[in-house]
Design an enzyme around this catalytic site. Structure first.
Site, PDB file in Angstrom:
ATOM      1  N   GLY A   1      -3.953  -4.156  -4.725  1.00 56.84           N
ATOM      2  CA  GLY A   1      -4.864  -3.061  -5.031  1.00 56.84           C
ATOM      3  C   GLY A   1      -4.083  -1.818  -5.381  1.00 56.84           C
ATOM      4  N   HIS A   2      -4.121  -1.427  -6.642  1.00 60.06           N
ATOM      5  CA  HIS A   2      -3.398  -0.243  -7.094  1.00 60.06           C
ATOM      6  C   HIS A   2      -4.409   0.813  -7.530  1.00 60.06           C
ATOM      7  CE1 HIS A   2       0.417  -2.806  -8.082  1.00 60.06           C
ATOM      8  NE2 HIS A   2       0.169  -2.692  -6.788  1.00 60.06           N
TER       9      HIS A   2
ATOM     10  N   ASP B   1       0.819  -1.222   0.000  1.00 61.04           N
ATOM     11  CA  ASP B   1       0.000   0.000   0.000  1.00 61.04           C
ATOM     12  C   ASP B   1       0.849   1.267   0.000  1.00 61.04           C
ATOM     13  OD1 ASP B   1      -2.396  -1.640   0.350  1.00 61.04           O
ATOM     14  OD2 ASP B   1      -1.723  -1.870   2.424  1.00 61.04           O
TER      15      ASP B   1
ATOM     16  N   GLN C   1       2.034  -5.958  -3.313  1.00 56.11           N
ATOM     17  CA  GLN C   1       2.310  -6.062  -1.875  1.00 56.11           C
ATOM     18  C   GLN C   1       3.615  -5.314  -1.544  1.00 56.11           C
ATOM     19  OE1 GLN C   1       1.339  -9.362  -3.475  1.00 56.11           O
ATOM     20  NE2 GLN C   1      -0.687  -8.556  -3.075  1.00 56.11           N
TER      21      GLN C   1
ATOM     22  N   LYS D   1       2.480   2.325  -5.161  1.00 58.11           N
ATOM     23  CA  LYS D   1       3.227   1.864  -6.337  1.00 58.11           C
ATOM     24  C   LYS D   1       2.488   2.146  -7.634  1.00 58.11           C
ATOM     25  CE  LYS D   1       3.423  -2.298  -4.585  1.00 58.11           C
ATOM     26  NZ  LYS D   1       2.897  -2.026  -3.229  1.00 58.11           N
TER      27      LYS D   1
END
Length: 435
Positions: A41-42, A14, A226, A17
């Site tokens: 999750g991006h 988180d 991650q 990135k």
């Protein structure tokens, strides 16, 4: 000559990135995901539009950039199709620019069933905090050499036989060991065959495509998911993810040699966060209004992209960051969310720990050791003016610049990029990774 950059998280994920990968794509021709699954999750903000991605590489929102899902990714095909459709509904060309490795292990309904049943069977204080999406069990099947892979979809009869054998094992575990319900073979087979028709046109030799782009002189980005402190080998085990999140996995997870990885950009927040269980030495109270932890949680919008869970927050931990720099071979750092610290009169940095009567300045290995670490912190003056949106170093207040300098001194790695907001233009460049 081509220059390729690996973008990795240096904390517990988180770190922002996705924004940085998207920002870098104006200098790149291809972006490849090389590990993890749809537990990533991006979030990208481009103009007035926010994109939330799980499997599709972050380069997809930049026209003309080729995107790849490498063999190191465990693939929930049904989820991928939904993500593709959502992007296409927003006017993004996905199918014309996305290529999937035939070597990706497939996540099936039995994997998520195992994930949920295992977590439910554990006592609350030893739960990992898994997303329940079947990532771990899918990687287990890969290592146990019983996984079904994308290339099996091209042979329906073979796929059906392998699935039957696979489910015989998993249903035994579900019913006899975890006291859960079995999953239905026919339903999983039917969904897999229907999904296969959707993705077959996207399947291709990712390794060969990346080598061709590199040979033609095009820059490539390798997008990690991650963070390094969740790495299955080097993280706070067992409170980790099920894949290798470090930069070295970019080679194995996409089918290129390590000689094609030229620069490692380590992404770190200006503070620390963590989702789920596991030790967190610099953790702060995020519930008490008016505290630094509360500000980080609220101003930083620290809620998981995938799960929606509140992220735990704490001061920047340079002892943990140094461990990540070491195991990733970080060339330069990108500090994100600097603006979240705006308005704090005092900022602290965890520079090491007291463990078993000794002072150490590097995160130890394994959750048990980390849980025994008492943080050693130093204090610096904060700044009361806004840094949000700044795109030059000179635009930052002196205290913010001093903070960044101190982080460089402690980590012995240059900060090449600073992000001061979610949009592309809200970025300070000291040294461009692709120039």
């Amino acid at each position: 000559m081509a220059k390729n950059v690996v973008v990795v998280g240096t904390q517990w994920g988180d770190e922002g990135k996705g924004k940085i990968v998207d920002w870098l794509t104006d200098h790149a021709k291809g972006v490849v995901r090389f590990q993890g699954g749809h537990n990533a999750g991006h979030t990208l903000v481009v103009g007035s539009t926010t994109y939330k991605l799980n499997l599709v590489p972050s380069g997809i929102v930049r026209a003309g950039v080729d995107c790849f899902i490498g063999n190191g990714v465990v693939l929930d095909i049904h989820h991928l199709i939904s993500e593709i459709r959502a992007l296409e509904a927003g006017g993004i060309d996905v199918r014309g620019r996305l290529k999937i490795s035939p070597g990706c292990p497939i996540i099936l309904g039995c994997h998520s069933a195992i994930d949920h049943a295992r977590e439910a069977a554990k006592c609350a204080d030893v739960r990992i905090g898994t997303t329940g999406k079947g990532i771990g069990p899918a990687y287990e099947d890969k290592v146990a050499r019983r996984a079904l892979r994308v290339y099996d979809l091209f042979y329906p009869g073979r796929f059906a036989e392998k699935l039957k054998e696979n489910l015989a094992y998993h249903n035994f575990v579900l019913t006899h060991y975890l006291n859960a319900q079995a999953v239905d073979y026919e339903a999983i087979l039917a969904e897999a065959m229907a999904d296969a028709e959707q993705i077959k046109p996207l399947v291709g030799d990712v390794s060969a495509a990346l080598h061709a782009l590199n040979k033609a002189g095009h820059n490539l980005l390798f997008e990690g998911a991650q963070g390094a402190l969740l790495d299955i080998d080097h993280g706070t085990y067992p409170f980790v993810t099920s894949s290798n999140c470090v930069a070295g996995q970019a080679a194995a997870g996409s089918g290129v040699g390590p000689g094609m990885l030229h620069y490692v950009l380590g992404i770190t927040k200006a503070y620390s966060t963590r989702v789920g269980g596991g030790p967190f030495p610099s953790e702060l109270d995020i519930e008490r209004e008016g505290t630094p932890g509360y500000q980080m949680s609220q101003k930083g919008r620290e809620f998981g992209t995938v799960t929606g869970r509140k992220r735990r927050c704490g001061w920047l931990d340079t002892a943990a960051l140094k461990r990540s720099i070491q195991i990733n071979g970080v060339t330069g750092l990108c500090v994100t969310k600097l603006d979240v610290l705006d308005g704090l009169s005092e900022i602290r940095i965890c520079t090491g720990y007291r463990l078993d009567g000794n002072n150490i300045d590097l995160l130890p290995m394994g959750a048990d050791e980390v849980a025994g670490c008492e943080p050693i912190v130093e204090s610096m003056p904060g700044w009361l003016v806004s840094t949000a949106g700044a795109n030059t170093l000179e635009a930052l207040p002196a205290a913010a610049r001093a903070y960044l300098t101190r982080v460089e001194e402690l980590c012995e790695v240059p900060i090449d990029v600073v992000s001061t907001g979610p949009e592309r233009r809200e970025t300070i460049v000291r040294r461009h990774p692709l120039e």
